[in-house]
Design an enzyme around this catalytic site. Structure first.
Site, PDB file in Angstrom:
ATOM      1  CG  HIS A 132      -1.629   1.289   1.420  1.00 32.01           C
ATOM      2  ND1 HIS A 132      -2.629   1.738   0.576  1.00 32.01           N
ATOM      3  CD2 HIS A 132      -1.447   2.273   2.344  1.00 32.01           C
ATOM      4  CE1 HIS A 132      -3.034   2.933   0.985  1.00 32.01           C
ATOM      5  NE2 HIS A 132      -2.331   3.281   2.048  1.00 32.01           N
ATOM      6  CG  HIS A 164       0.403   6.389  -0.112  1.00 34.68           C
ATOM      7  ND1 HIS A 164      -0.527   7.410  -0.187  1.00 34.68           N
ATOM      8  CD2 HIS A 164      -0.053   5.536   0.842  1.00 34.68           C
ATOM      9  CE1 HIS A 164      -1.504   7.190   0.692  1.00 34.68           C
ATOM     10  NE2 HIS A 164      -1.237   6.052   1.325  1.00 34.68           N
ATOM     11  CD  GLU A 175      -4.585   6.502   2.479  1.00 32.11           C
ATOM     12  OE1 GLU A 175      -4.634   5.554   1.681  1.00 32.11           O
ATOM     13  OE2 GLU A 175      -3.577   6.748   3.175  1.00 32.11           O
ATOM     14  CB  SER A 178      -2.399  -0.477  -2.484  1.00 28.84           C
ATOM     15  OG  SER A 178      -3.299  -0.225  -1.425  1.00 28.84           O
TER      16      SER A 178
HETATM   17  N1  NLE Z   1      -6.887  -1.796   1.438  1.00 28.04           N
HETATM   18  C1  NLE Z   1      -5.570  -1.379   1.017  1.00 28.04           C
HETATM   19  C2  NLE Z   1      -4.820  -2.559   0.411  1.00 28.04           C
HETATM   20  O1  NLE Z   1      -5.284  -3.688   0.492  1.00 28.04           O
HETATM   21  O2  NLE Z   1      -3.754  -2.343  -0.136  1.00 28.04           O
HETATM   22  C3  NLE Z   1      -4.801  -0.751   2.159  1.00 28.04           C
HETATM   23  C4  NLE Z   1      -5.504   0.471   2.734  1.00 28.04           C
HETATM   24  C5  NLE Z   1      -4.770   1.154   3.843  1.00 28.04           C
HETATM   25  C6  NLE Z   1      -5.456   2.407   4.271  1.00 28.04           C
HETATM   26 FE   FE2 Z   2      -2.320   5.216   2.957  1.00 28.41          FE
END
Ligand code: NLE
Ligand code: FE2
Length: 297
Positions: free
Chosen positions: A162, A167, A208, A227
Site C-alpha cells: 500500500h 502512495h 486514500e 493498492s
Molecule cells: N486496502 C488497502 C490494500 O489492500 O492495499 C490498504 C488500505 C490502507 C489504508
Molecule cells: Fe495510505
C-alpha cells in the site's frame, strides 16, 4: 477476516525492549507464528530508527517477494483501466520493480529527484499530527512489513504494498505530490483535534480513497483503492457522491471493509481548486464554518 475497527495493529514494547505487534484474533496472520515473529522484527527496526539514520533495510524472504510479485502483476493490469492519468504518469517515471519488494531507501532515492518526497519508517500507527504534519516537508511515514500471504487482494492495514504501490506512484506525480504537501500544511496550521480530524477525513476520502471522472469513465486516484486488487474491481459499483468538503470531513467510515461511499472529484483541476485550496488555506474557523454548514443542511 479482520476485526471491525481494527486498522493498525497496536505495537507494544515491554520493559526489556521486546517489541510485539498485537494482531487481533481475526487477523489472517493471527495463528501464523512465523508471520507474527516477522511483524515484530520489522516493527522493531522502525522503533530503533532515529531521524538522520539511514532507512532500515529489511532482508525480505522469497515468500515475501512472491506476494509483491503477485500483487504487482494483478495491479499493473488493473491500473491501466482504473487509475487516473497523473498516477500512471507517476508510475511510469518511478518504475517500481515488479519482481521484488524494493527497499524504502531506494524508493526514496527515486522519488526525491521527481517531487522531493522521501519515506520515513513507521512501526504502526503514527499520531495524526505527525503523520500529516511531516507531509509538509515532503516526508511520508511508511510501514515495511507485507500483508499475510493468505489474503493478498486486500488488507485494511497499510503494508509496504500500500505504501509504495499505492502512495509512491502518486507521490511521483507533481500535481498529487503538491496536494500531499498542502494536506501536511493544513495539519500543521489547525490547532484543535476536531479540526485535525476533519483534515484527516478529507485526506481519507481523497488521497486514500478518491475517484475522479476522466473521459466519462470513473477512475481511482486514492492509494487505498490502487493498492488492493480486490477493492479496485468494486469501486465503480459503490455510492459515488460529488466532491463536498463538509460531507467528506464529517462522515464516518469503516476502515475494515471496501469503502462504499466515494467522492468523485470530477477532475484534477477541481480536486486542486476545492481540496487543494482548502488545505492550503484552512484554519480552525474555516473548519468550524464547514461543520456548522453541514449541520444546518
Ligand atoms: N486496502 C488497502 C490494500 O489492500 O492495499 C490498504 C488500505 C490502507 C489504508
Ligand atoms: Fe495510505
Amino acid at each position: 477476516m479482520f476485526e471491525e475497527g481494527q486498522y493498525f495493529a497496536p505495537v507494544n514494547t515491554d520493559a526489556d525492549g521486546t517489541v510485539s505487534v498485537e494482531l487481533g484474533e481475526n487477523h489472517p496472520g493471527f495463528a501464523d507464528a512465523d508471520y507474527r515473529e516477522r511483524r515484530n522484527a520489522i516493527a522493531a527496526l522502525a522503533l530503533d530508527w532515529q531521524p538522520g539514520d539511514p532507512m532500515p533495510t529489511v532482508a525480505y524472504t522469497d515468500a515475501e517477494h512472491e506476494i509483491w510479485r503477485l500483487v504487482s502483476a494483478e495491479l499493473a493490469v488493473k491500473h491501466r483501466d482504473m487509475a487516473v492519468r497523473d498516477y500512471l504518469g507517476g508510475a511510469e517515471r518511478l518504475m517500481l520493480p515488479r519482481d521484488r519488494i524494493p527497499q524504502l531507501a531506494e524508493v526514496s532515492r527515486a522519488l526525491e529527484p521527481l517531487t522531493g518526497f522521501s519515506y520515513v519508517p513507521a512501526a504502526g500507527l503514527v499520531p495524526l499530527r505527525d503523520f500529516y504534519g511531516v507531509l509538509a516537508e515532503g516526508k511520508f511515514h511508511a510501514t515495511q512489513y507485507i500483508r499475510h500471504h493468505s489474503v493478498p487482494l486486500y488488507t485494511p492495514e497499510p503494508d509496504v504494498i500500500h505504501e509504495v504501490i499505492g502512495h509512491a506512484n502518486a507521490l511521483a506525480a507533481p500535481r498529487f505530490a503538491a496536494l500531499y504537501r498542502v494536506a501536511g500544511e493544513a495539519a500543521r496550521r489547525v490547532h484543535s483535534e476536531e479540526a485535525l480530524e476533519f483534515v484527516s477525513r478529507v485526506f481519507w476520502f481523497t488521497l486514500e480513497f478518491g475517484v475522479m471522472t476522466e473521459a466519462d469513465e470513473l477512475k481511482a486516484y486514492g492509494a487505498g483503492i490502487l493498492s488492493s486488487y480486490g477493492e479496485i474491481d468494486e469501486f465503480r459499483g459503490m455510492t459515488i457522491m460529488p466532491l463536498d468538503l463538509g460531507t467528506m470531513g464529517t462522515i464516518d467510515y469503516d476502515i475494515t471493509k471496501y469503502q462504499d461511499k466515494l467522492f468523485d472529484a470530477g477532475s484534477m483541476d477541481q480536486l486542486e481548486d476545492v481540496v487543494g485550496e482548502f488545505w492550503a488555506t484552512c484554519d480552525d474557523d474555516a473548519v468550524e464554518r464547514l461543520k456548522a454548514e453541514v449541520k444546518n443542511r
